[in-house]
Design an enzyme around this catalytic site. Structure first.
Site, PDB file in Angstrom:
ATOM      1  N   ASP A 166       0.839  -1.206   0.000  1.00  0.00           N
ATOM      2  CA  ASP A 166       0.000   0.000   0.000  1.00  0.00           C
ATOM      3  C   ASP A 166       0.872   1.253   0.000  1.00  0.00           C
ATOM      4  O   ASP A 166       0.543   2.259  -0.619  1.00  0.00           O
ATOM      5  CB  ASP A 166      -0.922  -0.005   1.231  1.00  0.00           C
ATOM      6  CG  ASP A 166      -1.730  -1.289   1.317  1.00  0.00           C
ATOM      7  OD1 ASP A 166      -2.201  -1.760   0.263  1.00  0.00           O
ATOM      8  OD2 ASP A 166      -1.855  -1.845   2.424  1.00  0.00           O
ATOM      9  N   HIS A 193      -4.953  -3.630   5.968  1.00  0.00           N
ATOM     10  CA  HIS A 193      -4.595  -3.940   4.587  1.00  0.00           C
ATOM     11  C   HIS A 193      -5.774  -4.572   3.847  1.00  0.00           C
ATOM     12  O   HIS A 193      -5.745  -5.750   3.491  1.00  0.00           O
ATOM     13  CB  HIS A 193      -3.362  -4.852   4.527  1.00  0.00           C
ATOM     14  CG  HIS A 193      -3.071  -5.327   3.130  1.00  0.00           C
ATOM     15  ND1 HIS A 193      -2.629  -4.484   2.136  1.00  0.00           N
ATOM     16  CD2 HIS A 193      -3.210  -6.541   2.546  1.00  0.00           C
ATOM     17  CE1 HIS A 193      -2.489  -5.162   1.010  1.00  0.00           C
ATOM     18  NE2 HIS A 193      -2.837  -6.420   1.225  1.00  0.00           N
TER      19      HIS A 193
HETATM   20  N1  LIG Z   1       0.041  -8.418   1.983  1.00  0.00           N
HETATM   21  C1  LIG Z   1      -0.152  -8.049   0.739  1.00  0.00           C
HETATM   22  O1  LIG Z   1      -0.048  -6.861   0.417  1.00  0.00           O
HETATM   23  C2  LIG Z   1      -0.470  -9.073  -0.324  1.00  0.00           C
HETATM   24  C3  LIG Z   1      -0.414  -8.704  -1.669  1.00  0.00           C
HETATM   25  C4  LIG Z   1      -0.676  -9.660  -2.622  1.00  0.00           C
HETATM   26  C5  LIG Z   1      -1.017 -10.955  -2.248  1.00  0.00           C
HETATM   27  N2  LIG Z   1      -1.078 -11.266  -0.922  1.00  0.00           N
HETATM   28  C6  LIG Z   1      -1.432 -12.620  -0.477  1.00  0.00           C
HETATM   29  O2  LIG Z   1      -0.306 -13.478  -0.519  1.00  0.00           O
HETATM   30  C7  LIG Z   1      -0.743 -14.834  -0.630  1.00  0.00           C
HETATM   31  C8  LIG Z   1       0.023 -15.590  -1.715  1.00  0.00           C
HETATM   32  O3  LIG Z   1      -0.249 -15.050  -2.974  1.00  0.00           O
HETATM   33  P1  LIG Z   1       0.431 -15.679  -4.290  1.00  0.00           P
HETATM   34  O4  LIG Z   1      -0.024 -14.844  -5.431  1.00  0.00           O
HETATM   35  O5  LIG Z   1       1.882 -15.899  -4.072  1.00  0.00           O
HETATM   36  O6  LIG Z   1      -0.323 -17.104  -4.344  1.00  0.00           O
HETATM   37  P2  LIG Z   1       0.178 -18.464  -5.081  1.00  0.00           P
HETATM   38  O7  LIG Z   1      -0.985 -19.380  -5.101  1.00  0.00           O
HETATM   39  O8  LIG Z   1       0.849 -18.132  -6.358  1.00  0.00           O
HETATM   40  O9  LIG Z   1       1.289 -19.018  -4.093  1.00  0.00           O
HETATM   41  C9  LIG Z   1       0.975 -19.444  -2.811  1.00  0.00           C
HETATM   42  C10 LIG Z   1       1.950 -20.555  -2.450  1.00  0.00           C
HETATM   43  O10 LIG Z   1       1.640 -20.965  -1.119  1.00  0.00           O
HETATM   44  C11 LIG Z   1       1.854 -22.363  -1.089  1.00  0.00           C
HETATM   45  N3  LIG Z   1       1.161 -22.947   0.057  1.00  0.00           N
HETATM   46  C12 LIG Z   1      -0.155 -23.196   0.220  1.00  0.00           C
HETATM   47  N4  LIG Z   1      -0.370 -23.802   1.401  1.00  0.00           N
HETATM   48  C13 LIG Z   1       0.842 -23.922   1.991  1.00  0.00           C
HETATM   49  C14 LIG Z   1       1.289 -24.462   3.228  1.00  0.00           C
HETATM   50  N5  LIG Z   1       0.437 -24.995   4.105  1.00  0.00           N
HETATM   51  N6  LIG Z   1       2.606 -24.424   3.487  1.00  0.00           N
HETATM   52  C15 LIG Z   1       3.476 -23.867   2.625  1.00  0.00           C
HETATM   53  N7  LIG Z   1       3.117 -23.348   1.440  1.00  0.00           N
HETATM   54  C16 LIG Z   1       1.809 -23.377   1.134  1.00  0.00           C
HETATM   55  C17 LIG Z   1       1.327 -22.870  -2.425  1.00  0.00           C
HETATM   56  O11 LIG Z   1       1.835 -24.161  -2.713  1.00  0.00           O
HETATM   57  C18 LIG Z   1       1.839 -21.792  -3.360  1.00  0.00           C
HETATM   58  O12 LIG Z   1       3.106 -22.100  -3.885  1.00  0.00           O
HETATM   59  C19 LIG Z   1      -2.254 -14.746  -0.875  1.00  0.00           C
HETATM   60  O13 LIG Z   1      -2.929 -14.965   0.331  1.00  0.00           O
HETATM   61  C20 LIG Z   1      -2.451 -13.328  -1.334  1.00  0.00           C
HETATM   62  O14 LIG Z   1      -3.755 -12.856  -1.082  1.00  0.00           O
HETATM   63  C21 LIG Z   1      -0.791 -10.364   0.032  1.00  0.00           C
END
Ligand SMILES: NC(=O)c1ccc[n+]([C@@H]2O[C@H](COP(=O)([O-])OP(=O)(O)OC[C@H]3O[C@@H](n4cnc5c(N)ncnc54)[C@H](O)[C@@H]3O)[C@@H](O)[C@H]2O)c1
Length: 332
Positions: A166, A193
């Protein structure tokens, strides 16, 4: 090696830091791990995911920086091994949004993922700084806190929700309005957030003159900027590359803080600011030090416009926090 080069090398080695990324093979995890591999403060990088980490680790390990990269999977106690001795744990594990979803829609899936990872961190690296990226951050940070409390290792100074995306979006978006260099723009973003809980304090930026419809549009774009990416990716996820940059910046700040540098930036933490109103977590400027949170700063002077935004944010935040707390109580 010259004396100066040796001094420089030994001081790098002295500031050795082990970092773990949980969810390291995902859309955020991979570029985040790359950026951490390039950070000279990192000496050891543990990459954990349900799949793919041996490949990501082998790939990154060819980059000639001083850190050692290792990949871990769930078998053979991989999570425990990934967490041994780490000082900073970054958690991007979890499902991302699809078009039309809010961050809160991710709760059911991500709450249990974050709870289980938090249990492992509490057991193996209870003193680590934990930076939570997994959404909904407003609820996942309280989930981590509740798990740590249940294990008797909760230190409110060491658990952080990453709101840096953000902050960096705000710098970019305000520079587009004012035609300035985005690298020189700093906007404090407070609250939480997600949507209306994201409150940019434009009156405290270099452009307090922004007002009227321009201010409305800028505020809305910062609050809902993530939707632009979700829509453009058309079902393939949410922000990953800008989030990796944001996560690497925040993890970098934690590493600098561990070295004794006083860094001040917004992050979502256990906060005294609105506790009297039952809001246990809040994002505001926080000074970081070797023990984690050194000081949580107040919001400073707000404009009447921002005061209204805060009032709206507090309503959602309180519910989001309670949802995380209730989840751990019902599903320990
Ligand atoms: N804080 C922020 O500003 C922000 C911004 C964007 C995305 N996000 C969040 O980040 C998260 C990940 O997003 P992404 O695009 O990388 O998703 P993605 O699906 O591409 O990757 C997520 C990864 O997590 C792994 N995973 C799932 N369960 C797991 C577990 N129990 N142990 C270990 N690994 C596990 C999956 O295998 C995958 O590789 C989402 O929740 C998304 O909403 C946060």
């Amino acid at each position: 090696m010259s004396f100066i080069a040796r001094r420089a090398f030994s001081s790098t080695a002295y500031n050795a830091h082990k970092v773990a990324v949980l969810g390291a093979a995902g859309g955020i995890g991979q570029p985040l791990s790359l950026l951490l591999k390039l950070n000279k403060d990192v000496t050891s990088l543990s990459l954990y995911d349900l799949r793919g980490t041996p490949g990501v680790a082998a790939d990154l390990s060819h980059i000639p920086t001083n850190s050692v990269v290792k990949g871990f999977l769930p078998d053979n106690e991989g999570l425990k091994k990934a967490l041994e001795g780490v000082e900073v744990v970054v958690i991007p594990a979890g499902v991302p949004r699809k078009p039309g979803m809010t961050r809160d829609d991710l709760f059911n899936t991500n709450a249990s993922i974050v709870r289980d990872l938090a249990k492992a961190v509490a057991e193996t690296a209870p003193k680590a700084f934990v930076a939570v990226i997994a959404n909904p951050v407003n609820s996942t940070v309280p989930i981590v806190a509740e798990v740590f409390k249940s294990k008797g290792v909760y230190d409110p100074k060491r658990i952080f929700g990453v709101t840096t995306l953000d902050v960096i979006r705000s710098s970019r978006f305000i520079s587009e309005i004012k035609d300035t260099d985005p690298t020189t723009e700093t906007v404090t973003v407070v609250g939480g957030h997600s949507g209306h809980t994201i409150v940019p304090l434009i009156s405290q930026s270099s452009h307090p003159d922004i007002s009227g419809e321009t201010l409305d549009a800028l505020t809305h774009r910062i609050q809902f900027g993530g939707d632009e990416v979700v829509k453009a990716k058309d079902g393939a996820g949410s922000a990953t590359l800008s989030m990796a940059e944001a996560g690497a910046r925040f993890a970098g700040s934690l590493l600098k803080a561990l070295k004794g540098e006083a860094i001040t930036e917004p992050t979502y933490v256990d906060s005294p600011l609105y506790k009297s109103e039952g809001i246990e977590f809040f994002s505001s400027k926080v000074t970081l030090g070797p023990e984690g949170v050194k000081e949580v700063h107040g919001l400073g002077k707000l404009s009447p416009y921002e005061e209204k935004l805060i009032e709206v944010a507090k309503v959602d935040l309180k519910k989001n926090i309670q949802k995380g707390v209730d989840f751990v109580a019902a599903n320990p």
